[in-house]
Motif scaffolding. Structure first.
Motif, short mmCIF file in Angstrom:
data_model
loop_
_atom_site.label_atom_id
_atom_site.label_comp_id
_atom_site.label_asym_id
_atom_site.label_seq_id
_atom_site.Cartn_x
_atom_site.Cartn_y
_atom_site.Cartn_z
N GLU A 75 0.40 9.95 -1.61
CA GLU A 75 0.10 8.59 -1.16
C GLU A 75 -1.39 8.29 -1.26
N THR A 76 -2.23 9.27 -0.91
CA THR A 76 -3.68 9.08 -1.03
C THR A 76 -4.06 8.90 -2.49
N LEU B 55 0.83 -1.20 0.00
CA LEU B 55 0.00 0.00 0.00
C LEU B 55 0.87 1.25 0.00
N GLY B 56 0.46 2.20 -0.80
CA GLY B 56 1.24 3.43 -0.93
C GLY B 56 2.22 3.36 -2.08
N GLY B 57 2.40 2.18 -2.65
CA GLY B 57 3.33 2.03 -3.75
C GLY B 57 2.66 1.70 -5.06
N GLY B 58 1.36 1.46 -5.03
CA GLY B 58 0.62 1.21 -6.25
C GLY B 58 0.75 -0.21 -6.79
N LEU C 258 -5.96 5.70 -4.14
CA LEU C 258 -7.18 5.82 -4.94
C LEU C 258 -7.02 5.17 -6.30
N ASP C 259 -5.85 5.35 -6.92
CA ASP C 259 -5.59 4.70 -8.20
C ASP C 259 -5.64 3.18 -8.05
N LEU C 260 -5.02 2.68 -7.00
CA LEU C 260 -5.00 1.25 -6.75
C LEU C 260 -6.41 0.73 -6.50
N ALA C 261 -7.19 1.46 -5.72
CA ALA C 261 -8.56 1.04 -5.43
C ALA C 261 -9.41 0.99 -6.69
N GLN C 262 -9.11 1.86 -7.64
CA GLN C 262 -9.89 1.92 -8.89
C GLN C 262 -9.33 0.98 -9.97
N VAL D 188 -9.22 1.02 -0.53
CA VAL D 188 -10.46 1.79 -0.40
C VAL D 188 -10.60 2.31 1.03
N ALA D 189 -10.43 1.42 1.99
CA ALA D 189 -10.60 1.80 3.40
C ALA D 189 -9.52 2.79 3.84
N VAL D 190 -8.29 2.54 3.45
CA VAL D 190 -7.19 3.42 3.87
C VAL D 190 -7.34 4.80 3.22
N ALA D 191 -7.67 4.82 1.94
CA ALA D 191 -7.85 6.11 1.25
C ALA D 191 -9.02 6.89 1.83
#
Length: 98
Positions: free
Chosen positions: A87-88, A42-45, A92-96, A72-75
């Motif tokens: 990082e946010t 997380l935070g690294g994509g 968000l990119d990762l969640a999407q 999703v939860a962390v963002a």
């Protein structure tokens, strides 16, 4: 009356020491090993997810799925605190799925 946090406490699952009574569970954990990789990703994509999965010999798809779910939860938590930073944005990119 105070109850122990772990109601499974019984003989062989506790140890006394300097800090007082400590509940332990010697049984190994059972779960998806891909979940454990999330903390490193997380935070690294997505690129970091793929690299981490490869290094640990884990299924990349499972690592990405866990990362997307937790991103999703962390963002959401970061956005609720007004943290609109790089990082946010990665989360968000990762969640999407990007």
């Amino acid at each position: 009356m105070r109850r122990p946090a772990d109601r499974r406490r019984r003989r062989g699952r506790s140890a006394g020491g300097e800090r007082g009574l400590v509940v332990i569970d010697p049984r190994p954990s059972v779960g998806d090993p891909a979940f454990d990789a999330v903390d490193w990703v997380l935070g690294g994509g997505a690129a970091r997810a793929q690299e981490t999965a490869a290094r640990l010999g884990l299924d990349t798809g499972r690592v990405l799925a866990w990362c997307r779910a937790l991103a999703v939860a962390v963002a959401a938590s970061r956005l609720a605190r007004g943290r609109h930073d790089t990082e946010t944005a990665l989360l968000l990119d990762l969640a999407q799925g990007r």
